[in-house]
Design an enzyme around this catalytic site. Sequence first.
Site, PDB file in Angstrom:
ATOM      1  N   CYS A 107       1.085  -1.454   0.205  1.00 47.42           N
ATOM      2  CA  CYS A 107      -0.297   0.164  -0.253  1.00 47.42           C
ATOM      3  C   CYS A 107       0.741   1.276   0.008  1.00 47.42           C
ATOM      4  CB  CYS A 107      -1.007  -0.073   0.595  1.00 47.42           C
ATOM      5  SG  CYS A 107      -2.659   1.029   0.927  1.00 47.42           S
ATOM      6  N   HIS A 108       1.049   1.700   1.142  1.00 55.74           N
ATOM      7  CA  HIS A 108       1.806   3.572   0.883  1.00 55.74           C
ATOM      8  C   HIS A 108       3.071   2.936   1.779  1.00 55.74           C
ATOM      9  CE1 HIS A 108      -2.623   5.698   1.157  1.00 55.74           C
ATOM     10  NE2 HIS A 108      -1.772   6.611   0.328  1.00 55.74           N
TER      11      HIS A 108
END
Length: 179
Positions: A107-108
Amino acid sequence: MSKLTGKRFLFFVDEEYEDLELWYPKIRLIEEGAEAIVAGPEKGKLYRGKHGYPCKSDVSFEEVNPDDFDGIVIPGGYAPDKIRRYKKALDIVRRLNEADKVVAFICHAGWVPISAGILKGRKATSVGAIKDDMVNAGVNWVDEAAVVDGNLISSRTPDDLPQFCRAIIEKASPSGCCR
């Protein structure tokens, strides 16, 4: 014997980590026999996930010796934007990468290896929101559930956790890349 018996994995944590992206891989690796150690800015601190689930750090970033680990898992959420500000955290990621050990991020969490300077010319994925950051860091970005490029393993979102964990387990098992 489990696939990862005797393996040690580091997990990064800070405030507002993505709960599932830390706990799901941590539990899966433990199920496979690995030891999971959580590192945060402070030892013994209780960090809250984005959805409120707590995670207590076992050690601080400063206490980590990358030589003691077979790999790292970096969860997403808002925590990676905080973690990448710690020089020691970036040094850990660099050293694990240089030793060809698993560096897994979802993800991030791509922000951390970007700031560690290890992604240029590599194939990886992330949540779409940081695709431009990944591309600007020199990543060959692809939209796939789990991307393996040597020792790097990346995924997009919590929906990809089954593929992400399978890739980590396969890569870290005795027949995979890592010691």
